[in-house]
Design a protein around this motif. Structure first.
Motif, short mmCIF file in Angstrom:
data_model
loop_
_atom_site.label_atom_id
_atom_site.label_comp_id
_atom_site.label_asym_id
_atom_site.label_seq_id
_atom_site.Cartn_x
_atom_site.Cartn_y
_atom_site.Cartn_z
N ASN A 32 4.79 12.31 5.75
CA ASN A 32 4.68 11.24 6.23
C ASN A 32 3.21 12.49 6.61
N ILE B 31 18.59 2.88 0.19
CA ILE B 31 17.24 2.87 1.53
C ILE B 31 18.10 2.16 2.41
N ALA C 113 7.55 7.87 15.34
CA ALA C 113 7.95 6.48 15.04
C ALA C 113 8.98 5.99 15.42
N ARG D 60 10.39 15.60 3.76
CA ARG D 60 10.77 13.61 4.76
C ARG D 60 8.76 14.31 5.52
N TYR E 43 20.05 17.09 0.91
CA TYR E 43 20.45 15.63 0.72
C TYR E 43 21.68 14.62 0.71
N THR F 98 6.37 13.50 14.55
CA THR F 98 5.82 12.37 13.57
C THR F 98 6.75 11.32 13.39
N GLU F 99 8.01 11.62 12.47
CA GLU F 99 8.95 10.63 12.66
C GLU F 99 9.30 10.54 14.09
N LEU G 18 2.42 8.68 8.37
CA LEU G 18 3.66 7.50 8.85
C LEU G 18 2.92 7.32 10.16
N ASN H 146 9.79 3.30 -1.44
CA ASN H 146 9.59 3.92 -0.30
C ASN H 146 8.52 5.00 0.45
N LEU H 147 9.16 6.25 -0.45
CA LEU H 147 7.96 7.49 0.17
C LEU H 147 6.81 7.07 -0.33
N MET I 5 -0.74 6.77 16.85
CA MET I 5 -0.06 5.56 16.35
C MET I 5 0.22 4.21 16.66
N TRP J 23 13.90 4.55 8.63
CA TRP J 23 14.98 4.56 7.03
C TRP J 23 15.43 5.54 6.89
#
Lengths: 416, 164, 415
Positions: free
Chosen positions: B98, C24, C144, B94, C191, C140-141, B152, B142-143, C49, C152
């Protein structure tokens, strides 16, 4: 002619009737202490530069890891490993993570009248028990390790007659910082600072430790407090006896005698970047702090922790201040646990470190950054001592340091 | 992003984030100062030898361990074109997306290449190397959106109306 | 068809009736955790951002733990940036030296049963112990997320892990999770969500469940969940009727099930340098150690210190060995002091440090050099983690650690 305490100890260690300042004598050393500041250098020399490596008496050696414990990088770990393996091989008394070296020596080894050398400048502390303790480098240490002896030039003695009683909120720490200010960083160069007088005898051995410990910051060879029954009591409490309590003869010759009335001493703070710059705390102005430190061989005993707890009870450390407390030894820590002091510190938001040199040494915990200000009960405030070269260190008593940690800026205990 | 080729560096299974960038360097001011230490516990010489456009081919579970985003950032900063591994750990995966670092999951390529080989990547189609051709399975929509936006940050800048 | 725990949490969060693995979904964060080591980067990306204000100043928890105490002159930069951001944004939850982030989040009630929580640290899965869907993300995630309050996610499949029976003496939840990771392997749950159940799990304290949830990421898991029960309600101070919805359905679908009989489990180690390289402690009995570490978000809680104190009561650790003990939070430290554990451990020769990540994150607090060997109760033993790449790190339970500190060699604990 009579001799001072320092002269008597050297004479005894040299096996002669009497000594005079300026003479050079070879003395037997009762203990040789080395810590993780320089032992690895001594060991390297021992292993690579001697034709016939030999230790005169391993029982006289004490190796103590206190500066960077727990280790903060592999280089430090290497140093510790070297010390550990050497100590193991030669069956040398070894302490790792048990406390600051001078506190351990104080608790477990020193006896009055002994001549002790340590590879650390604050070895002068042992005068608190009427011993002659002095700091040496790793090469001198090697020599003494191999021969069991060392040469010493007999220092002159400066006597400090102490009278009166401290006012509320004033401590031995304030006294010694004041004396150092008065005499200057080299005012006692190569002298014995001898503490005596009614007020000295009223002090506990812990208080005397505070005075003797900082003698080197006035350039002294050592500090010695006239021993008395308090020394005997202390030793007894630690499970040891013996040694010889010397007093200066009535006709002993002192280079100078200073008189200090304790009731005239104020709480002071030594300013960056030197130890001999003490000013009264009330004159320091508005100085915001980032970190406060309570600990070190100078001021990390139960007395100082009690002062801190009394001030902190029911209060909180200022949100913008990191307040680190490092008891000088595990014995001190255990006592502080029992007295509920540790709980008070933790409730107030302080950080309780393991027993080690910690922030005073400034290289593995509580390291301060560029532009930061530290107020500390440590021994030194030279440039970059506690971290970044662009940081500032103030030195003060436990009471002043704790009060400052609460206020967020330098403040006397009376101001809280 | 259609097709490219490059020299490969071959790393094994379970290359974790402590290998990609050890914790002791995380307080350095930025990725520029950190990149010389990339992979140092395992291959101390590697970061100095990587050239722009090189490709990393690795075994399973690449990037396992910590959420430190410096791991994919440093790989991007070293100008690695893409990482092709048997599988990727999920936080790393992930974080890489990003940061606009292209990751391709392929279970077989690793066993058919050697360090120093040159391979060709045709996006969403296949990888060509001396040992054969290996298909590329496209990433979820979406990726791809985040990757296409350039990561991102750019996607958020677009959202906040400040895209430069 | 029924739902797993994680599906139910996502459904509650999104208001959707039926979610399935592979879909998703955009979820709202109930809380986020940012810690000192990454706050400068979160703030940098946040600004880059184009965000001005965080989405909710009460839902962000900033915790300093990796750099407590500081060990390098650059460390304070992280505090300066964090302190400033807290002031600027009016963040209401801020802990500078109170302990490890993953201990404080559930302990202080920031992560509660049924919540969705994200954190800038991989061991954020820890709060699954109280039935929280919690997961680690990059900075970074996180930037956001604090700007939008949303993220998501791909609904994960769930692996069910059932442990029934009674754990034998000397076997703890750390041994259980290490065994599970050994069986799943380091990428076996990538996952996926893990879901733990069974009578042995029911018998565990919340602290023991935290040990297991904490290590879920070491099998690659997105989340590691325990359905709430009375113990959870007491710990998290919630009423049962508010969380009773969070039970897996009988007909929930699992991609895989692992079943264990507790009586058959034994004390184990994760051997150098992989977390999934699991072997019985007895396979390494007698291996000389230089250091033992008891602490971390995995095993720095009161019950961990209690078992160590019990084993070391009245005894001394082996000569020339270092035992470093780091309680996971300020309140745990105080309770351990009150209970006499810190006294016992100190008398036994332990070095007790202030609550924080300590040695686990490998910045200071016990770093080692070539040829040295450590047994630690934390969650990772990767190459170079605690010093040079020639240091061997074994992971084990606090009981194994204490028993080994006593002898100086890897030793199985009988209690």
């Amino acid at each position: 002619m009579g001799m001072t305490i320092g002269e008597k100890i050297i004479a005894a260690a040299a096996g002669v009737q009497s000594v005079k300042p300026g003479e050079i004598h070879t003395v037997n050393v009762d203990y040789l202490m080395s810590n993780d500041g320089t032992t690895h250098l001594t060991i390297d020399m021992y292993q690579t530069q001697l034709k016939h490596p030999h230790i005169a008496d391993p029982k006289k050696l004490v190796f103590i890891i206190d500066h960077n414990i727990p280790a903060e990088n592999p280089k430090t770990a290497e140093v510790h490993k070297k010390m550990r393996e050497f100590a193991k091989k030669y069956d040398i008394s070894f302490f790792e993570g048990k406390g600051v070296c001078h506190q351990i020596m104080f608790e477990k080894f020193v006896k009055p009248g002994q001549f002790i050398m340590g590879a650390d400048s604050h070895t002068c502390s042992y005068g608190a028990l009427g011993a002659f303790g002095t700091g040496i480098g790793c090469t001198d240490f090697l020599y003494a390790m191999v021969t069991g002896t060392s040469w010493v030039m007999v220092p002159e003695t400066i006597r400090f007659e102490l009278t009166g009683k401290f006012r509320e909120g004033v401590y031995p720490r304030d006294l010694i910082l004041t004396i150092i200010r008065d005499l200057g960083a080299n005012g006692c160069n190569y002298k014995v600072m001898e503490f005596a007088g009614e007020a000295e005898h009223n002090m506990s051995v812990n208080d005397r430790f505070v005075l003797c410990n900082l003698a080197v910051e006035a350039g002294a060879k050592t500090g010695i407090a006239e021993p008395d029954e308090k020394v005997t009591e202390f030793l007894h409490g630690q499970g040891r006896e013996g040694g010889t309590m010397y007093q200066s003869d009535p006709d002993a010759q002192f280079l100078q005698t200073y008189h200090y009335d304790l009731s005239k001493i104020e709480s002071v703070v030594a300013r960056p970047d030197f130890v001999d710059t003490a000013v009264p705390v009330r004159e320091i102005g508005d100085v915001r702090i980032d970190e406060a430190f309570l600990g070190s061989c100078n001021n990390g005993r139960i007395d100082e922790l009690r002062v801190a707890a009394a001030l902190l009870k029911g209060k909180k450390v200022h949100p913008d201040v990191r307040f680190l407390v490092a008891p000088a030894s595990n014995a001190v820590y255990l006592q502080a646990l029992e007295e509920g002091i540790i709980d008070i510190l933790m409730e107030a938001g302080a950080m309780v470190m393991n027993a080690n040199c910690s922030v005073c040494w400034g290289s593995c915990q509580g390291v301060i950054g560029a532009g930061e200000v530290l107020i500390s009960t440590g021994t030194r405030n030279f440039k970059g001592r506690a971290g970044h070269k662009d940081s500032k260190v103030y030195l003060a008593s436990a009471a002043t340091v704790t009060a400052s940690a609460i206020a967020g800026k330098i403040m006397e205990a009376a101001g809280i | 992003m259609d097709r490219f080729e490059g020299k490969i560096w071959r790393l094994g299974d379970d290359i974790d984030t402590d290998i990609i960038i050890p914790t002791e360097y995380l307080a350095l001011p930025g990725v520029e100062e950190m990149k010389q230490y990339a992979f140092s516990p395992l291959r101390p010489e590697l970061s100095g030898k990587i050239e722009p456009g090189d490709i990393i081919v690795a075994g399973k579970n690449f990037g396992c361990g910590s959420s430190r985003e410096q791991a994919p950032e440093i790989i991007k900063h070293l100008q690695i074109r893409c990482v092709i591994a048997k599988s990727f750990a999920r936080i790393f995966f992930r974080n890489a997306i990003n940061n606009g670092l292209l990751l391709i999951e392929n279970p077989d390529l690793y066993d058919h290449v050697q360090e120093g080989d040159r391979i060709e990547v045709i996006m969403n189609d296949k990888i060509i190397c001396a040992g054969g051709e290996f298909p590329i399975h496209p990433l979820p929509a979406n990726l791809m959106e985040i990757l296409d936006a350039g990561g991102l940050v750019r996607a958020m800048q677009k959202r906040n109306g400040i895209l430069l | 068809m029924g739902h797993t725990l994680i599906e139910k949490i996502i459904m509650k969060n999104t208001g959707e009736q039926d979610v399935r693995p592979g879909q998703i979904k955009t979820v709202t964060a109930d809380r986020v955790m940012i810690h000192d080591i990454f706050i400068p980067f979160v703030v940098e990306k946040f600004r880059e951002m184009g965000f001005q204000k965080v989405w909710d100043q009460d839902r962000i928890v900033l915790i300093y733990d990796h750099l407590v105490p500081t060990s390098a002159v650059e460390d304070v930069r992280h505090f300066q940036i964090g302190d400033a951001f807290v002031k600027e944004q009016g963040l209401t939850h801020f802990h500078r030296a109170d302990g490890i982030c993953h201990q404080l989040m559930p302990e202080m009630g920031y992560a509660k049963p049924g919540n969705i929580v994200f954190g800038t640290d991989s061991h954020t899965t820890t709060y699954g112990a109280v039935g929280c869907f919690s997961s680690g993300i990059g900075y970074t995630e996180m930037a956001a997320v604090i700007g939008t309050g949303e993220m998501w996610i791909r609904v994960p499949e769930t692996i069910r892990i059932v442990i029934n029976g009674n754990l034998p003496a000397g076997v703890y939840s750390k041994d259980v999770i290490l065994r599970v990771i050994g069986d799943l392997r380091a990428d076996g749950a990538t996952y996926k969500a893990l879901e733990f159940s069974g009578s042995a799990v029911d018998a565990m304290s919340v602290a023991s469940r935290m040990t297991m949830a904490n290590m879920g990421i070491e099998a690659g898991a997105k989340a590691a969940l325990f359905a709430p029960d009375e113990k959870t309600c007491e710990y998290s101070d919630v009423k049962w009727e508010n969380v009773s919805w969070l039970q897996a359905d009988q007909d929930a679908r699992y991609c895989r099930t692992l079943e264990y009989q507790a009586e058959e489990l034994e004390p184990v180690l994760a051997c150098p340098s992989k977390v999934d390289h699991i072997e019985p402690v007895t396979a390494w009995s007698g291996t000389k150690l230089d250091q033992v570490f008891i602490g971390s978000c995995t095993n720095g809680r009161l019950e961990d210190l209690a078992v160590a104190a019990k084993i070391l009561e009245g005894k001394q650790i082996a000569p020339y060995l270092k035992l470093i003990v780091t309680p996971a939070s300020r309140s745990i430290y105080r309770e351990a002091a009150k209970a006499g554990y810190l006294e016992t451990l100190t008398r036994a020769g332990a070095i007790i440090t202030h609550p924080g990540c300590g040695l686990c994150c490998g910045r200071a607090c016990g770093i080692l050099t070539d040829g040295e060997r450590v047994l630690a109760t934390n969650n990772r033993n990767f190459l170079g983690r605690m010093g040079t790449s020639k240091v061997e790190i074994f992971l084990g339970s606090p009981a194994t650690a204490a028993a080994s500190a006593l002898t100086g060699v890897i030793t199985k604990s009988e209690i």
